[in-house]
Design a protein around this motif. Structure first.
Motif, PDB file in Angstrom:
ATOM      1  N   ALA A  82      94.655 115.162  53.086  1.00 56.38           N
ATOM      2  CA  ALA A  82      93.964 115.094  54.379  1.00 56.38           C
ATOM      3  C   ALA A  82      92.939 113.960  54.381  1.00 56.38           C
ATOM      4  O   ALA A  82      92.760 113.267  55.393  1.00 56.38           O
ATOM      5  N   TRP A  83      92.262 113.773  53.255  1.00 54.62           N
ATOM      6  CA  TRP A  83      91.296 112.682  53.116  1.00 54.62           C
ATOM      7  C   TRP A  83      91.998 111.334  53.198  1.00 54.62           C
ATOM      8  O   TRP A  83      91.520 110.407  53.875  1.00 54.62           O
ATOM      9  N   MET A  88      93.864 106.532  56.412  1.00 56.39           N
ATOM     10  CA  MET A  88      94.984 105.780  56.960  1.00 56.39           C
ATOM     11  C   MET A  88      94.860 105.641  58.479  1.00 56.39           C
ATOM     12  O   MET A  88      95.084 104.565  59.036  1.00 56.39           O
ATOM     13  N   VAL A  89      94.505 106.723  59.141  1.00 53.02           N
ATOM     14  CA  VAL A  89      94.321 106.684  60.594  1.00 53.02           C
ATOM     15  C   VAL A  89      93.188 105.716  60.950  1.00 53.02           C
ATOM     16  O   VAL A  89      93.318 104.902  61.870  1.00 53.02           O
ATOM     17  N   PHE A  90      92.107 105.787  60.220  1.00 52.42           N
ATOM     18  CA  PHE A  90      90.950 104.926  60.474  1.00 52.42           C
ATOM     19  C   PHE A  90      91.319 103.455  60.264  1.00 52.42           C
ATOM     20  O   PHE A  90      90.922 102.575  61.033  1.00 52.42           O
ATOM     21  N   ALA A  91      92.110 103.168  59.209  1.00 49.89           N
ATOM     22  CA  ALA A  91      92.466 101.785  58.874  1.00 49.89           C
ATOM     23  C   ALA A  91      93.471 101.187  59.853  1.00 49.89           C
ATOM     24  O   ALA A  91      93.519  99.965  60.026  1.00 49.89           O
ATOM     25  N   GLN A 101      99.758  97.016  60.898  1.00 51.45           N
ATOM     26  CA  GLN A 101      99.443  98.444  60.813  1.00 51.45           C
ATOM     27  C   GLN A 101     100.114  99.059  59.576  1.00 51.45           C
ATOM     28  O   GLN A 101      99.489  99.832  58.833  1.00 51.45           O
ATOM     29  N   LEU A 102     101.366  98.702  59.353  1.00 50.79           N
ATOM     30  CA  LEU A 102     102.106  99.228  58.204  1.00 50.79           C
ATOM     31  C   LEU A 102     101.495  98.752  56.891  1.00 50.79           C
ATOM     32  O   LEU A 102     101.324  99.546  55.952  1.00 50.79           O
ATOM     33  N   LEU A 103     101.140  97.490  56.803  1.00 47.85           N
ATOM     34  CA  LEU A 103     100.554  96.953  55.582  1.00 47.85           C
ATOM     35  C   LEU A 103      99.223  97.632  55.270  1.00 47.85           C
ATOM     36  O   LEU A 103      98.918  97.922  54.109  1.00 47.85           O
ATOM     37  N   ILE A 166     105.227 104.784  61.653  1.00 49.08           N
ATOM     38  CA  ILE A 166     104.789 103.390  61.622  1.00 49.08           C
ATOM     39  C   ILE A 166     105.929 102.492  61.152  1.00 49.08           C
ATOM     40  O   ILE A 166     106.158 101.410  61.703  1.00 49.08           O
ATOM     41  N   ILE A 167     106.661 102.937  60.132  1.00 49.80           N
ATOM     42  CA  ILE A 167     107.815 102.178  59.628  1.00 49.80           C
ATOM     43  C   ILE A 167     108.846 101.980  60.742  1.00 49.80           C
ATOM     44  O   ILE A 167     109.373 100.881  60.935  1.00 49.80           O
ATOM     45  N   ALA A 168     109.118 103.035  61.485  1.00 45.43           N
ATOM     46  CA  ALA A 168     110.099 102.959  62.572  1.00 45.43           C
ATOM     47  C   ALA A 168     109.647 102.002  63.666  1.00 45.43           C
ATOM     48  O   ALA A 168     110.485 101.344  64.307  1.00 45.43           O
ATOM     49  N   LYS A 169     108.351 101.918  63.897  1.00 47.48           N
ATOM     50  CA  LYS A 169     107.842 100.983  64.904  1.00 47.48           C
ATOM     51  C   LYS A 169     108.063  99.540  64.481  1.00 47.48           C
ATOM     52  O   LYS A 169     108.304  98.671  65.312  1.00 47.48           O
ATOM     53  N   VAL A 170     107.963  99.274  63.187  1.00 45.56           N
ATOM     54  CA  VAL A 170     108.176  97.917  62.684  1.00 45.56           C
ATOM     55  C   VAL A 170     109.629  97.510  62.847  1.00 45.56           C
ATOM     56  O   VAL A 170     109.935  96.375  63.243  1.00 45.56           O
ATOM     57  N   ASN A 171     110.536  98.433  62.552  1.00 40.26           N
ATOM     58  CA  ASN A 171     111.958  98.116  62.675  1.00 40.26           C
ATOM     59  C   ASN A 171     112.759  99.389  62.936  1.00 40.26           C
ATOM     60  O   ASN A 171     113.032 100.159  62.015  1.00 40.26           O
TER      61      ASN A 171
END
Length: 229
Positions: A82-83, A88-91, A101-103, A166-171
């Motif tokens: 959860a931490w 990840m959400v913040f970054a 975003q993926l990187l 996020i991966i799916a959004k990239v490709n």
């Protein structure tokens, strides 16, 4: 920013514990010192009796929070994921470019962990070592299917799902976003373990990080899928 983070509460599925350890000083001491003790002697040698001796409390008082050391490990691993999810959400928040975003997400999931001052009773660096060394013991059990149905692993699964999206959004031509996402999350732990113990079978070292490896692996796979579209 520190004041904002100080009000953050990491949420863990409530079926894992009997009493929320975040609700009392004793509960926080149980979490703080269980992390240190497991890191010290390993989960297999860890007992509530030893923990009670360390914190100066009766063993029975720990059982008021957790019914077993297995449930305590589930709590620690759920808190950790959860931490990580929060970071990840913040970054990745408000990053319009999906590749960037993926990187950033991969970096959060694979980097060497640093101490987070927002949670004074939890040493995230030590907890990360426990996750690397002991995490599989939380689910490699006969009860895993039942516990999964009870929602004990919902935080971990949500994290993987978030990364797969996020991966799916990239490709969107790549057919295995969930498998790749879970490979990144689990593989990062494994590469950190190899880097610390079995250096001859990993390319990760002082110069090459697990982050470098997983960024390269992911972008190469997604690029190949794009070319074959």
């Amino acid at each position: 920013m520190l004041n904002l983070l100080s009000n953050l509460k990491i949420s863990v599925p409530d079926k894992i514990y009997i009493k929320d350890p975040e609700s009392s000083d004793l509960g926080k001491r149980i979490i703080e010192h269980s992390i240190l003790l497991i890191d010290d002697i390993g989960f297999d040698s860890f007992t509530f009796k030893k923990l009670g001796a360390r914190i100066g409390s009766n063993e029975s008082s720990i059982y008021r929070y957790f019914e077993s050391k297995h449930k305590l490990l589930l709590y620690l691993t759920s808190w950790y994921w959860a931490w990580i999810e929060y970071q990840m959400v913040f970054a990745t928040y408000n990053i319009p470019d999906s590749k960037e975003q993926l990187l950033r997400a991969i970096e959060v999931l694979t980097k060497t962990v640093e101490q987070d001052q927002a949670f004074s009773h939890i040493n995230e660096v030590v907890l990360n070592r426990i996750i690397i060394n002991e995490y599989s013991k939380s689910f490699l059990t006969k009860e895993v299917d039942t516990e999964n149905k009870e929602g004990y692993f919902e935080v971990y699964k949500r994290l993987v799902k978030r990364l797969s999206e996020i991966i799916a959004k990239v490709n969107d031509a790549y057919n295995y976003p969930s498998s790749l996402a879970s490979t990144i999350v689990e593989g990062a732990l494994h590469q950190h373990f190899l880097k610390a113990h079995f250096t001859s079978i990993t390319d990760c070292d002082n110069d090459v990080t697990p982050t470098d490896f997983f960024k390269d692996l992911t972008l190469t796979l997604l690029k190949t899928a794009t070319n074959g579209k």
